[in-house]
Design a protein around this motif. Structure first.
Motif, PDB file in Angstrom:
ATOM      1  N   GLY A  59       9.558   5.882 -25.096  1.00 47.04           N
ATOM      2  CA  GLY A  59       9.297   6.269 -26.593  1.00 47.04           C
ATOM      3  C   GLY A  59      10.235   7.660 -26.763  1.00 47.04           C
ATOM      4  N   MET A  60      10.179   8.594 -25.560  1.00 43.30           N
ATOM      5  CA  MET A  60      10.979   9.825 -25.689  1.00 43.30           C
ATOM      6  C   MET A  60      12.253   9.643 -25.590  1.00 43.30           C
ATOM      7  SD  MET A  60       8.056  11.814 -23.400  1.00 43.30           S
ATOM      8  CE  MET A  60       8.764  13.209 -23.372  1.00 43.30           C
ATOM      9  N   ARG A  61      12.723   8.429 -25.739  1.00 38.53           N
ATOM     10  CA  ARG A  61      14.220   8.036 -25.381  1.00 38.53           C
ATOM     11  C   ARG A  61      14.906   8.420 -24.153  1.00 38.53           C
ATOM     12  NH1 ARG A  61      17.050   6.461 -30.044  1.00 38.53           N
ATOM     13  NH2 ARG A  61      18.838   6.907 -28.911  1.00 38.53           N
ATOM     14  N   LYS A  62      13.968   8.166 -23.237  1.00 40.11           N
ATOM     15  CA  LYS A  62      14.374   8.298 -21.689  1.00 40.11           C
ATOM     16  C   LYS A  62      14.713   6.817 -21.162  1.00 40.11           C
ATOM     17  CE  LYS A  62      12.101  12.736 -21.283  1.00 40.11           C
ATOM     18  NZ  LYS A  62      11.146  13.505 -20.208  1.00 40.11           N
ATOM     19  N   ASP A  63      15.820   7.053 -20.028  1.00 39.74           N
ATOM     20  CA  ASP A  63      15.881   5.491 -19.260  1.00 39.74           C
ATOM     21  C   ASP A  63      15.081   5.604 -18.248  1.00 39.74           C
ATOM     22  OD1 ASP A  63      18.406   4.290 -20.428  1.00 39.74           O
ATOM     23  OD2 ASP A  63      19.145   6.355 -20.170  1.00 39.74           O
ATOM     24  N   VAL A  64      13.975   4.669 -17.998  1.00 37.00           N
ATOM     25  CA  VAL A  64      12.882   4.744 -17.178  1.00 37.00           C
ATOM     26  C   VAL A  64      13.243   3.800 -15.950  1.00 37.00           C
ATOM     27  CG1 VAL A  64      10.589   4.775 -16.928  1.00 37.00           C
ATOM     28  CG2 VAL A  64      11.318   5.462 -19.005  1.00 37.00           C
ATOM     29  N   TYR A  65      13.154   3.999 -14.716  1.00 34.61           N
ATOM     30  CA  TYR A  65      13.329   3.277 -13.757  1.00 34.61           C
ATOM     31  C   TYR A  65      12.054   3.331 -12.677  1.00 34.61           C
ATOM     32  CZ  TYR A  65      18.500   3.767 -15.032  1.00 34.61           C
ATOM     33  OH  TYR A  65      19.627   3.987 -15.611  1.00 34.61           O
ATOM     34  N   PHE A  66      12.247   2.396 -11.896  1.00 35.78           N
ATOM     35  CA  PHE A  66      10.894   2.198 -10.952  1.00 35.78           C
ATOM     36  C   PHE A  66      11.367   1.894  -9.632  1.00 35.78           C
ATOM     37  CE2 PHE A  66      11.711  -1.969 -11.878  1.00 35.78           C
ATOM     38  CZ  PHE A  66      11.379  -2.778 -10.600  1.00 35.78           C
ATOM     39  N   SER A  67      10.681   2.635  -8.615  1.00 36.05           N
ATOM     40  CA  SER A  67      11.013   2.092  -7.010  1.00 36.05           C
ATOM     41  C   SER A  67      10.679   0.835  -6.778  1.00 36.05           C
ATOM     42  CB  SER A  67      10.083   3.321  -6.172  1.00 36.05           C
ATOM     43  OG  SER A  67       8.868   3.189  -6.335  1.00 36.05           O
ATOM     44  N   LEU A  68      11.499   0.279  -6.034  1.00 36.53           N
ATOM     45  CA  LEU A  68      10.932  -1.167  -5.358  1.00 36.53           C
ATOM     46  C   LEU A  68      10.439  -0.923  -4.146  1.00 36.53           C
ATOM     47  CD1 LEU A  68      14.745  -2.492  -6.016  1.00 36.53           C
ATOM     48  CD2 LEU A  68      12.541  -3.617  -7.122  1.00 36.53           C
ATOM     49  N   GLY A  69      10.496   0.131  -3.288  1.00 36.40           N
ATOM     50  CA  GLY A  69       9.782   0.270  -2.249  1.00 36.40           C
ATOM     51  C   GLY A  69       8.817   1.029  -2.402  1.00 36.40           C
ATOM     52  N   THR A  70       7.759   1.105  -1.462  1.00 36.47           N
ATOM     53  CA  THR A  70       6.663   2.114  -1.225  1.00 36.47           C
ATOM     54  C   THR A  70       6.979   3.313  -0.283  1.00 36.47           C
ATOM     55  OG1 THR A  70       5.557   1.096   0.435  1.00 36.47           O
ATOM     56  CG2 THR A  70       4.937   0.265  -1.706  1.00 36.47           C
ATOM     57  N   HIS A 130       0.808  -1.157   0.085  1.00 39.21           N
ATOM     58  CA  HIS A 130      -0.019  -0.111  -0.075  1.00 39.21           C
ATOM     59  C   HIS A 130       0.802   1.320   0.023  1.00 39.21           C
ATOM     60  CE1 HIS A 130      -3.362  -2.574   0.706  1.00 39.21           C
ATOM     61  NE2 HIS A 130      -2.904  -3.007   1.962  1.00 39.21           N
ATOM     62  N   GLY A 131       0.276   2.463  -0.171  1.00 39.60           N
ATOM     63  CA  GLY A 131       1.086   3.590  -0.318  1.00 39.60           C
ATOM     64  C   GLY A 131       1.441   3.902  -1.875  1.00 39.60           C
ATOM     65  N   TYR A 132       2.541   4.613  -1.930  1.00 41.89           N
ATOM     66  CA  TYR A 132       2.847   5.439  -3.257  1.00 41.89           C
ATOM     67  C   TYR A 132       4.113   4.594  -3.775  1.00 41.89           C
ATOM     68  CZ  TYR A 132      -0.555   8.980  -2.606  1.00 41.89           C
ATOM     69  OH  TYR A 132      -1.844   9.707  -2.275  1.00 41.89           O
ATOM     70  N   VAL A 133       4.193   4.523  -5.069  1.00 42.80           N
ATOM     71  CA  VAL A 133       5.653   3.936  -6.030  1.00 42.80           C
ATOM     72  C   VAL A 133       5.753   5.234  -7.077  1.00 42.80           C
ATOM     73  CG1 VAL A 133       5.291   1.609  -5.297  1.00 42.80           C
ATOM     74  CG2 VAL A 133       4.087   2.571  -7.587  1.00 42.80           C
ATOM     75  N   TYR A 134       6.968   5.055  -7.459  1.00 43.19           N
ATOM     76  CA  TYR A 134       7.030   6.015  -8.435  1.00 43.19           C
ATOM     77  C   TYR A 134       8.130   5.582  -9.618  1.00 43.19           C
ATOM     78  CZ  TYR A 134      11.633   6.682  -6.323  1.00 43.19           C
ATOM     79  OH  TYR A 134      13.017   6.666  -5.739  1.00 43.19           O
ATOM     80  N   LEU A 135       7.908   6.385 -10.924  1.00 48.76           N
ATOM     81  CA  LEU A 135       8.912   6.120 -11.937  1.00 48.76           C
ATOM     82  C   LEU A 135       9.895   7.303 -11.920  1.00 48.76           C
ATOM     83  CD1 LEU A 135       6.509   5.282 -14.947  1.00 48.76           C
ATOM     84  CD2 LEU A 135       7.980   3.755 -13.627  1.00 48.76           C
ATOM     85  N   TRP A 136      10.992   7.065 -12.376  1.00 52.85           N
ATOM     86  CA  TRP A 136      12.180   8.224 -12.351  1.00 52.85           C
ATOM     87  C   TRP A 136      12.788   7.968 -13.647  1.00 52.85           C
ATOM     88  CZ3 TRP A 136      17.532   8.266 -12.594  1.00 52.85           C
ATOM     89  CH2 TRP A 136      18.083   9.536 -12.311  1.00 52.85           C
TER      90      TRP A 136
END
Length: 256
Positions: free
Chosen positions: A50-61, A15-21
């Motif tokens: 698609g905008m040629r950006k390296d996209v990461y995600f958070s493992l924790g909330t 539960h809570g929030y996660v994010y892309l960076w």
């Protein structure tokens, strides 16, 4: 495993929030974990890639959404539903170090046979492995260090296996760790982008205690050629070859 399946599994029960960076503009995109959120996360990740950006995600909330220009710190993380490791592979275009596994197969050979990962991802220039948990770990100030050390213990087994081959694996046990989103593009070599993708998935979920209890009631574990001592400051590691037995080890290392 589809793009949506990946996020459903990684955040299951949290539960809570996660994010892309995104690396290029250091921008954060927060999402509340609610029904259908995986679709929202993936649609954004696909657009950013698609905008040629390296996209990461958070493992924790986190308990709250993050400002658009900030990433989470360890003290912000409130839960995790997996453990992980990040293994770089030799590639002069992506990594300066040369003492790394030379292929995905060599990197996979470092993973512990006793604890096969649930998900393996080829990141484009490396390997990410995830061990899914049956229940998420709720993190607070009282257990934060212990959870970090649990991730560290699993990673240390893999790092020891690497050392035996003359390779180095970076420590990535911080709870605020972000990793590359599968099925997006890796632009470390802009002229030759590589697809990050899931290459193996097994219906395996572990109890957190399976990893937290890697140390016995004396705070000791021997894996390959190393003894691990769990201390309030983390893990103290030493080569077994230097000692005849554990008693001698403890005697000569009072700091543990």
């Amino acid at each position: 495993m589809t793009e949506l399946d990946f996020f459903e599994e990684i955040y299951k029960g949290c539960h809570g929030y996660v994010y892309l960076w995104t690396k290029q503009d250091k921008a954060t995109h927060s999402y509340l974990l609610e029904p259908e959120v995986s679709k929202k996360i993936w649609n954004m990740a696909r657009m950013l890639s698609g905008m040629r950006k390296d996209v990461y995600f958070s493992l924790g909330t986190t308990a709250d959404p993050l400002p658009a220009d900030l990433r989470a710190k360890q003290q912000n993380v409130t839960s995790i539903a997996c453990l992980w490791v990040d293994i770089d592979i030799v590639d002069s275009a992506a990594h300066k170090a040369g003492n790394l596994p030379k292929s995905v197969d060599e990197a996979m050979g470092l993973l512990p046979q006793k604890y096969p990962p649930s998900i393996i991802v080829s990141s484009g220039h490396g390997l990410h492995a995830y061990w899914l948990l049956k229940d998420p770990v709720i993190i607070n100030d009282e257990n934060r260090v212990e959870v970090i050390n649990t991730v560290r213990k699993l990673q240390q087994i893999i790092r020891n296996n690497a050392v035996a081959n003359g390779w180095k694996i970076d420590a990535t046990a911080d709870l605020s760790r972000i990793l590359r989103v599968p099925y997006t593009w890796n632009f470390k070599d802009p002229e030759n982008p590589m697809l990050c993708e899931v290459i193996e998935y097994a219906d395996l979920r572990y109890r957190y205690e399976d990893f937290a209890s890697l140390l016995n009631d004396k705070g000791q574990i021997q894996v390959n050629d190393s003894i691990y001592m769990y201390t309030p400051n983390g893990l103290f590691i030493s080569h077994v070859d230097d000692y005849d037995d554990l008693e001698e080890f403890v005697t000569e290392n009072p700091q543990v």
